[in-house]
Motif scaffolding. Structure first.
Motif, short mmCIF file in Angstrom:
data_model
loop_
_atom_site.label_atom_id
_atom_site.label_comp_id
_atom_site.label_asym_id
_atom_site.label_seq_id
_atom_site.Cartn_x
_atom_site.Cartn_y
_atom_site.Cartn_z
N ILE A 64 -15.66 -5.77 6.60
CA ILE A 64 -15.71 -6.14 5.25
C ILE A 64 -16.90 -7.15 4.89
O ILE A 64 -16.75 -8.38 5.57
CB ILE A 64 -14.55 -6.59 4.85
N VAL A 83 -16.60 -5.26 0.40
CA VAL A 83 -16.31 -3.86 0.54
C VAL A 83 -16.37 -3.57 1.93
O VAL A 83 -17.03 -4.31 2.84
CB VAL A 83 -17.15 -3.13 -0.47
N VAL A 84 -16.14 -2.45 2.48
CA VAL A 84 -16.33 -1.73 3.84
C VAL A 84 -17.90 -1.80 3.93
O VAL A 84 -18.64 -1.13 3.23
CB VAL A 84 -15.80 -0.43 4.22
N THR A 130 -8.41 -7.00 2.87
CA THR A 130 -9.29 -5.95 2.33
C THR A 130 -9.53 -4.86 3.41
O THR A 130 -9.49 -3.65 3.23
CB THR A 130 -10.43 -6.37 1.76
N TRP A 131 -9.82 -5.45 4.76
CA TRP A 131 -10.01 -4.29 5.85
C TRP A 131 -8.73 -3.71 6.06
O TRP A 131 -8.78 -2.55 6.42
CB TRP A 131 -10.42 -5.57 6.91
N CYS A 191 -6.18 -2.96 4.07
CA CYS A 191 -5.90 -2.04 3.12
C CYS A 191 -6.72 -0.82 3.22
O CYS A 191 -6.16 0.45 3.02
CB CYS A 191 -5.80 -2.72 1.63
N HIS A 192 -8.04 -1.01 3.46
CA HIS A 192 -8.91 0.13 3.71
C HIS A 192 -8.60 0.75 4.94
O HIS A 192 -8.40 2.31 4.94
CB HIS A 192 -10.24 -0.28 3.84
N GLU A 193 -8.47 0.55 5.99
CA GLU A 193 -8.41 1.21 7.42
C GLU A 193 -7.12 1.56 7.60
O GLU A 193 -7.01 2.60 8.13
CB GLU A 193 -8.83 0.28 8.42
N ASN A 235 -7.84 2.62 -2.08
CA ASN A 235 -9.02 1.79 -2.45
C ASN A 235 -9.10 0.43 -2.92
O ASN A 235 -8.35 0.31 -3.96
CB ASN A 235 -9.60 2.58 -3.46
N THR A 236 -9.61 -0.31 -2.16
CA THR A 236 -9.48 -1.76 -2.56
C THR A 236 -10.90 -2.46 -2.29
O THR A 236 -11.72 -2.08 -1.57
CB THR A 236 -8.67 -2.35 -1.33
N ASP A 287 -17.79 -1.01 10.05
CA ASP A 287 -16.39 -1.01 9.60
C ASP A 287 -15.98 -2.62 9.11
O ASP A 287 -14.66 -2.66 8.58
CB ASP A 287 -15.44 -0.56 10.54
N CYS A 334 0.87 -1.23 -0.04
CA CYS A 334 -0.02 -0.07 -0.09
C CYS A 334 0.85 1.26 0.26
O CYS A 334 0.50 2.33 -0.51
CB CYS A 334 -1.02 0.19 0.98
#
Length: 500
Positions: free
Chosen positions: A353, A339-340, A155-156, A158-160, A165-166, A351, A131
């Protein structure tokens, strides 16, 4: 159209070759830039040669850039396919074998349970480095399409924490959709579904055929099916007790909940050995090992085989190419995406995924409101989300107490092991996987000291209720077509024959 697509972990033949074929099947994408990167130079070179041969024989003027320099590969990328397996097969073997010493019998071990949690720790550490590179050198508005497991945890993270944007992508919903149609004697396109939950625990909460709701008839259809009644005993039992069919295979699902694999002598009552995915101990590790060994040995013959044809009828059901097509051309695509949550499923945490239906067009990825999941399925998902939350925070911070709590809260691990056993298990796994866990440097040193000074708890050292021998190259040579299919497919369980 011209934009850059980068594959991270491109030495993964199963995903890379198929996803690239799907992408270059889109007429507008015949002039895109493609970059491959992997830490394994040999695997990278083989996959690059094979994919470039496919491109050339389809008459396209696309040259793959292949490099072990990740930042170079990511520079200017608009879309990123993440297909990494951090730690490779050696770490994967630890994920299966070390928990077995404590009586934890896993079929897959890449999403939840002891193996999935540790896979997440390795993955999160590397995803944060990925990232950082993405933020610094990729296109400002790039989208990462994550195919790597554990899907929800990575994915969680990478987002948080990664600031990228994943979107997480999986083929589980499509697989179950095909099964439901077959159980009713129909085609997939004749059945409309709504599937929602979390990755690998997504539930078919609405099933319709020509305006008729079939949801209440699914149990009878599966119990009467000559194959599924034998191969999907765990899924059928969950359907019986929770009211809805789950996306994930018999073997996968059996290790996410506490009821089907906690006693060695009962495991064979719930599984089938016609295909690894039906519950074989360490089944996914076996077929991945066989696939890698076969590809590396038989690669010269792969270069002589016919190239993949980039035609629409050969396009797979993997979501990735359709998402990019929707974003770039405006064609509407409906799929199921990770997604979130942000209120899509109203009785799961915002919060977390989640995996739910979504639509893609030039305006972006849009997730309609699902509302509440049925209470029972929501409770199953909540248990897993609690494990994921602890594991993600542990992977980010290197806090081994949170890691141990994730193990304790994991349904199957907690059903098999008591707290002192879990503490020792975590020590063993941290030490064994030290080279992939930089965030746990201090915790690993403490674990080593405990191993030296403290009395060890006795181990169960089970061999697994249903472990099969890994095939040799000589074994696989007897059926080259099957060996090629196993090595070349992203979904290594498309064909799931019943036990003979």
């Amino acid at each position: 159209m011209s934009f850059k697509v980068t594959f991270i972990g491109a030495g993964s033949i199963g995903f890379t070759r198929g996803l690239l074929k799907d992408l270059l099947t889109v007429p507008e994408f015949r002039h895109i830039q493609v970059s491959f990167t992997d830490i394994n130079e040999q695997n990278l070179a083989m996959v690059q040669q094979l994919c470039q041969r496919d491109i050339n024989e389809n008459g396209l003027n696309v040259t793959i850039e292949a490099t072990t320099n990740r930042r170079e590969a990511l520079a200017g990328a608009k879309y990123i396919f993440n297909v990494v397996r951090i730690g490779g097969l050696p770490a994967f073997k630890d994920d299966i074998d070390i928990p077995l010493r404590y009586g934890i019998d896993q079929c897959v071990g890449d999403t939840l349970c002891a193996g999935g949690i540790m896979y997440g720790q390795r993955g999160i550490a590397e995803m944060m480095a990925i990232c950082k590179d993405v933020r610094e050198v990729a296109d400002t508005d790039c989208l990462m399409l994550n195919y790597a497991n554990p899907m929800a945890m990575l994915t969680w993270a990478c987002h948080e924490y990664g600031g990228v944007n994943t979107i997480g992508l999986c083929h589980g919903v499509q697989g179950g959709h095909h099964q439901i149609a077959e159980a009713f004697g129909l085609k997939k396109e004749d059945i409309d579904i709504i599937c929602a939950g979390i990755n690998h625990q997504t539930w078919y909460i609405a099933i319709n055929h020509q305006g008729k709701d079939l949801t209440g008839e699914v149990l009878e259809a599966f119990e009467k099916h000559p194959e599924f009644s034998k191969t999907e005993k765990v899924r059928i039992d969950m359907l019986k007790r929770f009211g809805y069919y789950s996306t994930e295979s018999n073997g996968h699902l059996s290790e996410y909940v506490p009821w089907y694999r906690k006693r060695q002598h009962e495991i064979t009552d719930w599984i089938d050995l016609g295909s690894w995915i039906n519950g074989e101990t360490g089944g996914y590790l076996r077929v991945c090992t066989e696939g890698r060994n076969w590809f590396q040995t038989d690669f010269p013959n792969w270069m002589k085989d016919p190239a993949l044809e980039y035609i629409e009828t050969n396009r797979s059901e993997e979501h990735g190419s359709y998402i990019i097509e929707g974003l770039e051309t405006g064609r509407v695509y409906r799929g199921h995406f990770n997604v979130v949550n942000r209120g899509v499923i109203t009785n799961l945490p915002d919060d977390a995924i989640i995996e739910a239906p979504g639509y893609v067009d030039r305006n972006g990825i849009n997730m309609p409101l699902v509302g509440d999941l049925p209470l029972g399925p929501a409770a199953v998902c909540q248990a897993s989300i609690s494990v994921q939350r602890l594991a993600v925070k542990a992977g980010i911070t290197g806090d081994d107490l949170l890691l141990r709590q994730a193990f304790m809260m994991d349904p199957l691990t907690g059903a098999v092991c008591n707290p002192p056993e879990i503490w020792q298990l975590v020590d063993d796994m941290l030490i064994a996987q030290e080279e992939w866990l930089p965030q746990y440097k201090e915790a690993i040193e403490r674990a080593k000291q405990r191993v030296k000074k403290e009395k060890r708890l006795p181990l169960k050292n089970v061999e697994g209720a249903a472990r099969l021998k890994t095939k040799t190259i000589e074994d696989m040579t007897l059926d080259r077509e099957a060996a090629n299919k196993n090595a070349g497919e992203a979904d290594k369980a498309k064909d799931r024959p019943a036990e003979s």
